[in-house]
Structure formats: structure tokens, C-alpha cells
Scaffold this active site. Sequence first.
Site, mmCIF file in Angstrom:
data_model
loop_
_atom_site.group_PDB
_atom_site.id
_atom_site.type_symbol
_atom_site.label_atom_id
_atom_site.label_comp_id
_atom_site.label_asym_id
_atom_site.label_seq_id
_atom_site.Cartn_x
_atom_site.Cartn_y
_atom_site.Cartn_z
ATOM 1 C CE LYS A 13 -2.330 -1.264 3.788
ATOM 2 N NZ LYS A 13 -1.532 -2.472 3.955
ATOM 3 N NE ARG A 88 -4.395 -2.018 10.055
ATOM 4 C CZ ARG A 88 -3.439 -1.374 9.620
ATOM 5 N NH1 ARG A 88 -3.494 -0.197 9.092
ATOM 6 N NH2 ARG A 88 -2.306 -1.991 9.408
ATOM 7 N NE ARG A 127 7.032 -2.405 6.407
ATOM 8 C CZ ARG A 127 5.646 -2.261 6.574
ATOM 9 N NH1 ARG A 127 5.085 -1.726 5.536
ATOM 10 N NH2 ARG A 127 5.259 -2.406 7.533
ATOM 11 N NE ARG A 160 6.213 0.048 10.426
ATOM 12 C CZ ARG A 160 4.934 0.040 9.897
ATOM 13 N NH1 ARG A 160 5.092 0.391 8.888
ATOM 14 N NH2 ARG A 160 4.080 -0.595 10.507
ATOM 15 N NE ARG A 171 2.219 -4.847 11.410
ATOM 16 C CZ ARG A 171 3.426 -4.703 10.785
ATOM 17 N NH1 ARG A 171 4.432 -4.817 10.870
ATOM 18 N NH2 ARG A 171 3.219 -3.856 9.748
HETATM 19 P P1 ADP Z 1 1.303 -1.732 7.540
HETATM 20 O O1 ADP Z 1 1.514 -0.498 6.478
HETATM 21 O O2 ADP Z 1 2.378 -2.634 7.706
HETATM 22 O O3 ADP Z 1 -0.180 -2.355 7.378
HETATM 23 P P2 ADP Z 1 0.443 0.653 9.261
HETATM 24 O O4 ADP Z 1 1.625 1.568 9.187
HETATM 25 O O5 ADP Z 1 -0.660 0.884 8.318
HETATM 26 O O6 ADP Z 1 1.061 -0.835 9.162
HETATM 27 O O7 ADP Z 1 -0.058 0.253 10.725
HETATM 28 C C1 ADP Z 1 0.731 0.002 11.751
HETATM 29 C C2 ADP Z 1 -0.137 -0.009 13.078
HETATM 30 O O8 ADP Z 1 -0.815 1.140 13.372
HETATM 31 C C3 ADP Z 1 -0.964 -1.329 13.176
HETATM 32 O O9 ADP Z 1 -0.567 -2.529 13.276
HETATM 33 C C4 ADP Z 1 -1.956 -0.703 14.197
HETATM 34 O O10 ADP Z 1 -1.528 -1.075 15.510
HETATM 35 C C5 ADP Z 1 -1.988 0.815 13.851
HETATM 36 N N1 ADP Z 1 -3.024 1.133 12.986
HETATM 37 C C6 ADP Z 1 -2.914 1.793 11.868
HETATM 38 N N2 ADP Z 1 -3.953 1.864 11.227
HETATM 39 C C7 ADP Z 1 -5.083 1.545 11.827
HETATM 40 C C8 ADP Z 1 -6.261 1.665 12.026
HETATM 41 N N3 ADP Z 1 -6.960 1.953 11.085
HETATM 42 N N4 ADP Z 1 -7.066 1.012 12.983
HETATM 43 C C9 ADP Z 1 -6.730 0.601 14.213
HETATM 44 N N5 ADP Z 1 -5.052 0.531 14.196
HETATM 45 C C10 ADP Z 1 -4.508 0.866 13.179
HETATM 46 P P1 ADP Z 2 2.042 -1.777 3.370
HETATM 47 O O1 ADP Z 2 2.122 -0.306 3.502
HETATM 48 O O2 ADP Z 2 0.834 -2.439 2.620
HETATM 49 O O3 ADP Z 2 2.261 -2.528 4.723
HETATM 50 P P2 ADP Z 2 4.603 -1.614 2.022
HETATM 51 O O4 ADP Z 2 4.254 -0.711 0.578
HETATM 52 O O5 ADP Z 2 5.487 -0.805 2.897
HETATM 53 O O6 ADP Z 2 3.297 -2.262 2.465
HETATM 54 O O7 ADP Z 2 5.362 -2.860 1.355
HETATM 55 C C1 ADP Z 2 5.949 -4.127 2.122
HETATM 56 C C2 ADP Z 2 7.397 -4.481 1.855
HETATM 57 O O8 ADP Z 2 7.433 -5.061 0.655
HETATM 58 C C3 ADP Z 2 8.396 -3.259 1.548
HETATM 59 O O9 ADP Z 2 9.562 -3.336 2.160
HETATM 60 C C4 ADP Z 2 8.345 -3.003 0.183
HETATM 61 O O10 ADP Z 2 9.692 -2.105 -0.262
HETATM 62 C C5 ADP Z 2 8.129 -4.272 -0.475
HETATM 63 N N1 ADP Z 2 7.239 -4.503 -1.539
HETATM 64 C C6 ADP Z 2 6.267 -3.579 -1.897
HETATM 65 N N2 ADP Z 2 5.601 -3.978 -3.049
HETATM 66 C C7 ADP Z 2 6.443 -4.989 -3.657
HETATM 67 C C8 ADP Z 2 6.374 -5.912 -4.690
HETATM 68 N N3 ADP Z 2 5.259 -5.710 -5.687
HETATM 69 N N4 ADP Z 2 7.272 -6.795 -4.747
HETATM 70 C C9 ADP Z 2 8.151 -6.868 -4.005
HETATM 71 N N5 ADP Z 2 8.417 -6.146 -2.947
HETATM 72 C C10 ADP Z 2 7.420 -5.204 -2.448
#
Ligand code: ADP
Ligand code: ADP
Length: 215
Positions: A13, A88, A127, A160, A171
Site C-alpha cells: 500500500k 481496518r 522492510r 520498524r 499483525r
Molecule cells: P502496515 O503498513 O504494515 O499495514 P500501518 O503502518 O498501516 O502498517 O499500521 C501500523 C500499526 O498502526 C497497526 O499495526 C495498528 O496498530 C495501527 N493502526 C494503523 N491504522 C489503524 C487503523 N485503521 N485502526 C487501528 N489501528 C491502526
Molecule cells: P504496506 O504499506 O501495505 O504495509 P509496503 O508498501 O510498505 O506495504 O511494502 C512492504 C514491503 O514489501 C516493503 O519492504 C516494500 O519495499 C516491499 N514491496 C512492496 N511491493 C512489492 C512488490 N510488488 N514486490 C516486492 N516487494 C514489494
Amino acid sequence: MDIILFGPPGAGKGTQAKAICDKAGIPHISTGDIFRKNLKEGTALGKLAQSYMSKGELVPDEVVCDLVTDRLAQPDAAGGALLDGFPRTEVQAKLLRDWLREHGRDIDLVISLEVPDDVLVRRLSGRRTCLACGATYHVDYNPPAVEGVCDVCGGQVVQRDDDREETVRARLATYHRDTAAVLPWLSEHVRVVAVDGTRSIDEVRRAVLAALEPA
Ligand code: ADP
Ligand code: ADP
Ligand code: ZN
């Protein structure tokens, strides 16, 4: 246009958000980024959020919903926004739709990135994130040009805390328990475009941008 970028943690994302925002001309609202910014600044919200984030649990709905509606009400989001990491839960999804409708808007599109758990674990554990600007990298799939240094801003690139393997498992469990069910609810109400998120970053970007074209 108000767009939800949906998918499990690690689906890509954050990686795809900028291209969508540039094309649609809308700001990027990432609830995770907002929490991490608050944590860095030492605010009460940051401390509260951290107590959930560090365990891989969700921050309570009331807290997240207030935060998002305040942000959506800001002038730069008047023409819509890209929501990344929100909603979420079903409560969050319903509240979002109600709030948008009260403001003459609606959820216009959901882009759902589909990636299986084994791939997510590899992506999240590799990541790396810029401490200064939040840009994300991957040790194997998308490394910065200079190890440990952000291509965008020169900031320090680190892992992170919640990308360590134990928290990653928690998660994913939270995603399957609380978040996955939001997608069928959204599908009943909104146009959902599913994108195979296992392909290369460039291929996924093309598919995601194609979803912005009228159906
Ligand atoms: P990722 O990009 O790996 O999915 P995020 O950065 O979106 O992780 O979220 C990190 C953490 O922040 C989540 O594991 C949760 O604890 C909290 N969080 C983020 N968005 C939400 C949401 N919409 N509702 C509840 N908790 C959230
Ligand atoms: P999200 O925001 O959904 O949690 P991220 O965009 O941070 O996910 O991506 C998670 C990890 O996977 C990062 O380390 C990113 O560089 C890698 N990544 C994202 N898209 C791809 C892809 N299409 N192929 C391989 N690695 C990817
Ligand atoms: Zn940076």
C-alpha cells in the site's frame, strides 16, 4: 475522489500510494504514518497508539475514527483523499461512509491488493523505513542506492520495531481476525478492484493506476 487502498500489512500500500495520489490529485492519508509521527513527537496520541502497535493490535476505533475525520475535513482533502491502512474494522468502514455522505462525498473506489501470508512475512521482515520521511524499502526487492540511507531525503533507513518477525505474525493474525471481513462489506457497497499484489512493483503500479480509469 475518495479512494481506499486496502490490503494486509506488507501488501504494498505505502509503496503504491504516491503514484495513485499523483494521478488522482489527492493527498495520502496513512493512519500508521500519523501514529508514527505522533510517536516521534512524543504526543499523548503517539504513546497511546504505541501500546497497541508494539503488540500488533489495532488502536481502538474511536481514536482512529476521530483522527481520520479530522484529517479528511482539512482543506487539501476537500476534493477527496487516498486512505491507506484505514478502514481496518467494519465499524471504521461504516463510520467513514457515513461521514463522507454527510459531507456530500462517498467512498468512490476501493483498490484491494491481494498477497498471500508467506509473501507478506518475507516482505515485512525485509522492510526498511526512513526515520525522517517514512519512505519504505526492502533489503532484497527494493534497496536504497546507499545502504541505510534514504534515496528521497538522505535520512536514516532502519527496521520498524513492529516489522520484527514475532510482531509480524501478530499483525497478520489481527488482519485475518478483524480486517479481512471489511472487504466483503465494502464489495456490497462500493466498486472494488482487486489487484494481484505479488507481481513486481512496476507491474502492480500499472494495474493500480488502471483501476483509476472509469469502469
Ligand atoms: P502496515 O503498513 O504494515 O499495514 P500501518 O503502518 O498501516 O502498517 O499500521 C501500523 C500499526 O498502526 C497497526 O499495526 C495498528 O496498530 C495501527 N493502526 C494503523 N491504522 C489503524 C487503523 N485503521 N485502526 C487501528 N489501528 C491502526
Ligand atoms: P504496506 O504499506 O501495505 O504495509 P509496503 O508498501 O510498505 O506495504 O511494502 C512492504 C514491503 O514489501 C516493503 O519492504 C516494500 O519495499 C516491499 N514491496 C512492496 N511491493 C512489492 C512488490 N510488488 N514486490 C516486492 N516487494 C514489494
Ligand atoms: Zn527519507
